[in-house]
Motif scaffolding. Structure first.
Motif, PDB file in Angstrom:
ATOM      1  N   SER A  95      71.158  74.782 -41.468  1.00 51.32           N
ATOM      2  CA  SER A  95      72.435  75.447 -41.271  1.00 51.32           C
ATOM      3  C   SER A  95      73.438  75.123 -42.369  1.00 51.32           C
ATOM      4  O   SER A  95      74.463  75.778 -42.461  1.00 51.32           O
ATOM      5  CB  SER A  95      73.019  75.038 -39.913  1.00 51.32           C
ATOM      6  N   THR A 109      73.776  77.856 -47.895  1.00 53.14           N
ATOM      7  CA  THR A 109      74.563  79.071 -48.007  1.00 53.14           C
ATOM      8  C   THR A 109      73.644  80.272 -47.875  1.00 53.14           C
ATOM      9  O   THR A 109      72.715  80.454 -48.655  1.00 53.14           O
ATOM     10  CB  THR A 109      75.285  79.119 -49.360  1.00 53.14           C
ATOM     11  N   GLU A 140      75.359  80.046 -33.677  1.00 56.09           N
ATOM     12  CA  GLU A 140      75.873  79.564 -34.961  1.00 56.09           C
ATOM     13  C   GLU A 140      75.510  80.521 -36.092  1.00 56.09           C
ATOM     14  O   GLU A 140      76.321  80.773 -36.993  1.00 56.09           O
ATOM     15  CB  GLU A 140      75.318  78.171 -35.247  1.00 56.09           C
ATOM     16  N   GLN A 178      77.912  82.708 -38.853  1.00 53.87           N
ATOM     17  CA  GLN A 178      77.807  82.557 -40.303  1.00 53.87           C
ATOM     18  C   GLN A 178      77.303  83.819 -40.993  1.00 53.87           C
ATOM     19  O   GLN A 178      77.707  84.114 -42.112  1.00 53.87           O
ATOM     20  CB  GLN A 178      76.879  81.389 -40.640  1.00 53.87           C
TER      21      GLN A 178
END
Length: 313
Positions: free
Chosen positions: A78, A81, A111, A115
């Protein structure tokens, strides 16, 4: 106060649970060994295919700029990038009894959704979180959700066909924008959720080819060799490259699914072992309580008999 009859009934129920957890642990252990064997075989085949792909790249079957783009890790976490993700594949399980396995995947999925702002499509594989995924899909109306109900059938039959359809529908032919969220296997007691791109499958093959002995190492390039010997049988370089990369990507995807299944069986085995230990402790506690009450009852009956004899005398 609880009676002996109730304790016997409860003790019998706990003993049945203990036997059930032991049986499930043995089944999970057997499935784990089988899944580990399939995963190792898939990983070995992938390594061999990627090595051949690197040989082809080395002899100008692929330009060097594309080679530099491919040199990324298979497994990401996680903290990495994420660059322009378009499609997310979430692997879960078909059954429960595996501790917090599905809960970790659900948390990691949320999550990822925070993102990955450029996601257009999400595929959830596994019966256990299908209902939860359908509820979560209402929160993301701009994302197209797809639900595949059985990960076992998906791993054995449907994965290659599904991936071929994704290739046809994808604008990016190397699937760099397609990510897989799965459970990475560390050991029997440790697994953690990671995501990785389907386009990244060749990080461990950066050896110097000059130091290896191979059929491909000759003064002429492979293209020149085949063009002079079998000009009618050699396909176009780009066609050969795309076909071989598709095969490597498919094998990489199947390897990730097998690793996920290994993690699932391992988590279920450890959960059943913990449940069996808890049942054994509870059974031991109930046995002590049963013995205590039974001894009190026997003592009480002896006192009553003794008192009756004394009154008769």
């Amino acid at each position: 106060m609880i009676t002996l009859k109730e304790l016997r009934s409860k003790r019998k129920s706990v003993a049945g649970i203990e036997q059930l957890t032991k049986a499930l642990k043995m089944v999970s252990q057997t499935k784990l060994l089988k899944a580990q064997h399939q995963w190792r075989r898939a990983q070995k085949e992938l390594d061999s295919m990627v090595r051949r792909l690197e040989h082809l790249r080395y002899f100008d079957f692929l330009d060097q700029t594309s080679l530099e783009k491919k040199e990324k890790p298979i497994i990401t976490d996680s903290k990495e990038t994420v660059l322009d993700p378009k499609h997310l594949v979430v692997l879960a399980s078909d059954r429960g009894f595996c501790g917090g396995f599905n809960g970790k995947i659900q948390k990691a999925f949320l999550e990822c959704m925070l993102q990955m702002q450029t996601l257009k499509r999400v595929t959830i594989v596994g019966k256990k979180i299908t209902l939860w995924g359908q509820k979560e899909a209402l929160r993301y109306p701009h994302v197209q959700f797809e639900f595949l109900h059985s990960i076992q059938n998906f791993a054995q039959k449907d994965a290659a066909h599904w991936l071929e359809n994704i290739y046809k529908a994808s604008d990016n032919e190397d699937l760099q924008g397609c990510y897989v969220l799965y459970m990475h296997y560390v050991n029997a007691i440790s697994q953690h959720v990671v995501w990785g791109s389907l386009g990244n499958f060749s990080p461990d093959h950066k050896k110097k080819f000059e130091e290896e002995e191979s059929f491909f190492f000759m003064e002429k390039s492979v293209g020149e060799y085949f063009n002079q010997t079998l000009p009618l049988l050699l396909p176009d370089h780009s066609t050969l490259l795309k076909s071989w990369e598709k095969m490597c990507t498919c094998k990489h995807f199947l390897s990730l699914i097998q690793e996920h299944l290994v993690s699932e069986h391992s988590a279920r085995m450890m959960a059943m072992e913990q449940a069996g230990d808890n049942a054994s402790q509870l059974l031991s506690s109930l046995q002590k309580q049963y013995n205590y009450l039974r001894q009190n009852q026997i003592t009480k009956e002896l006192v009553e008999i003794t008192a009756a004899l004394q009154s008769v005398e």
